[in-house]
Write a protein that holds these residues in place. Structure first.
Motif, mmCIF file in Angstrom:
data_model
loop_
_atom_site.group_PDB
_atom_site.id
_atom_site.type_symbol
_atom_site.label_atom_id
_atom_site.label_comp_id
_atom_site.label_asym_id
_atom_site.label_seq_id
_atom_site.Cartn_x
_atom_site.Cartn_y
_atom_site.Cartn_z
ATOM 1 N N ARG A 1 -17.587 -93.204 -76.251
ATOM 2 C CA ARG A 1 -19.011 -93.384 -76.524
ATOM 3 C C ARG A 1 -19.750 -92.058 -76.633
ATOM 4 N NH1 ARG A 1 -21.366 -97.145 -72.268
ATOM 5 N NH2 ARG A 1 -23.078 -95.738 -72.646
ATOM 6 N N ALA A 2 -19.273 -91.050 -75.895
ATOM 7 C CA ALA A 2 -19.948 -89.752 -75.907
ATOM 8 C C ALA A 2 -19.931 -89.120 -77.292
ATOM 9 C CB ALA A 2 -19.299 -88.812 -74.894
ATOM 10 N N ARG B 1 -20.768 -90.384 -79.912
ATOM 11 C CA ARG B 1 -21.906 -90.876 -80.707
ATOM 12 C C ARG B 1 -23.169 -90.060 -80.501
ATOM 13 N NH1 ARG B 1 -21.105 -97.046 -78.916
ATOM 14 N NH2 ARG B 1 -19.048 -97.346 -79.814
ATOM 15 N N LYS B 2 -23.161 -89.160 -79.508
ATOM 16 C CA LYS B 2 -24.340 -88.357 -79.189
ATOM 17 C C LYS B 2 -24.081 -86.903 -79.541
ATOM 18 C CE LYS B 2 -25.540 -91.313 -75.305
ATOM 19 N NZ LYS B 2 -25.631 -91.390 -73.858
ATOM 20 N N PRO B 3 -25.143 -86.177 -79.914
ATOM 21 C CA PRO B 3 -24.953 -84.745 -80.213
ATOM 22 C C PRO B 3 -24.421 -84.012 -78.983
ATOM 23 C CG PRO B 3 -27.159 -85.460 -80.829
ATOM 24 C CD PRO B 3 -26.526 -86.594 -80.093
ATOM 25 N N ILE B 4 -23.671 -82.966 -79.244
ATOM 26 C CA ILE B 4 -23.084 -82.184 -78.157
ATOM 27 C C ILE B 4 -23.724 -80.806 -78.134
ATOM 28 C CG2 ILE B 4 -21.148 -81.244 -79.476
ATOM 29 C CD1 ILE B 4 -19.474 -82.049 -76.895
ATOM 30 N N LYS C 1 -23.128 -79.140 -72.486
ATOM 31 C CA LYS C 1 -22.370 -80.380 -72.265
ATOM 32 C C LYS C 1 -20.867 -80.141 -72.333
ATOM 33 C CE LYS C 1 -25.834 -83.651 -73.921
ATOM 34 N NZ LYS C 1 -26.134 -84.671 -74.938
ATOM 35 N N ASP D 1 -27.703 -81.077 -85.732
ATOM 36 C CA ASP D 1 -26.971 -81.512 -84.541
ATOM 37 C C ASP D 1 -25.470 -81.380 -84.741
ATOM 38 O OD1 ASP D 1 -29.283 -82.264 -83.114
ATOM 39 O OD2 ASP D 1 -29.297 -84.242 -84.079
ATOM 40 N N TYR E 1 -21.783 -82.859 -83.573
ATOM 41 C CA TYR E 1 -21.131 -84.034 -82.998
ATOM 42 C C TYR E 1 -19.641 -83.772 -82.867
ATOM 43 C CZ TYR E 1 -25.316 -86.806 -83.848
ATOM 44 O OH TYR E 1 -26.598 -87.295 -83.834
#
Length: 158
Positions: A26-27, A29-32, A36, A89, A91
């Motif tokens: 799931r991670a 799916r979010k910008p890094i 992080k 972003d 990903y």
């Protein structure tokens, strides 16, 4: 360890590992960000405090072997981790093999645990597997940080 307690321990470990696999999936799916990427090994390093307890310690040679096995386990993760730029972003590009690699590593770790548990105490086994996990996460995250920096430099030059 008592067989019932061993079964419960195995079920809890499997549930935790399964949840971590889905969290990792799931991670993506979010910008890094750089923060992080480097946070997990940084926060995980506090776990080395467990070695203050004499019950968790093993010889340095066992610790080095566990760390080296972790480094070997990190190789498929490094090879399948790629970033992509979407707008401004970054990903983590999801690899089709990533899920299977994580499941495969889980199976290998469970198998190793079954072989190691009769030789070492539960606390020593926990310590060795912590070192193995750190040996797996640290090189993976360092490689990701390097890839992230390269991508950011490339983006800045455009």
């Amino acid at each position: 360890m008592h067989p019932t307690l061993q079964t419960i321990s195995m079920i809890v470990a499997l549930l935790m590992a399964t949840s971590m696999i889905f969290i990792r999936m799931r991670a993506a799916r979010k910008p890094i960000s750089f923060r992080k990427i480097i946070a997990p090994p940084f926060f995980m390093s506090t776990g080395f405090l467990m070695f203050v307890l004499p019950d968790t310690t093993t010889s340095i040679s066992y610790d080095l072997i566990a760390f080296c096995v972790g480094v070997i386990f990190s190789i498929p993760l490094i090879l399948t981790s790629r970033f992509e730029l979407v707008g401004s972003d970054v990903y983590l590009k999801r690899s089709k093999a990533f899920f299977f690699i994580l499941v495969g590593l889980l199976i290998v770790r469970i198998t190793l645990r079954e072989e190691i548990e009769p030789i070492f105490s539960a606390m020593q086994t926990a310590g060795l597997f912590f070192v193995l996990a750190f040996g797996m996460i640290m090189p993976w995250r360092v490689a990701m940080a390097v890839m992230y920096r390269k991508l950011m430099k490339k983006q800045a030059s455009f």
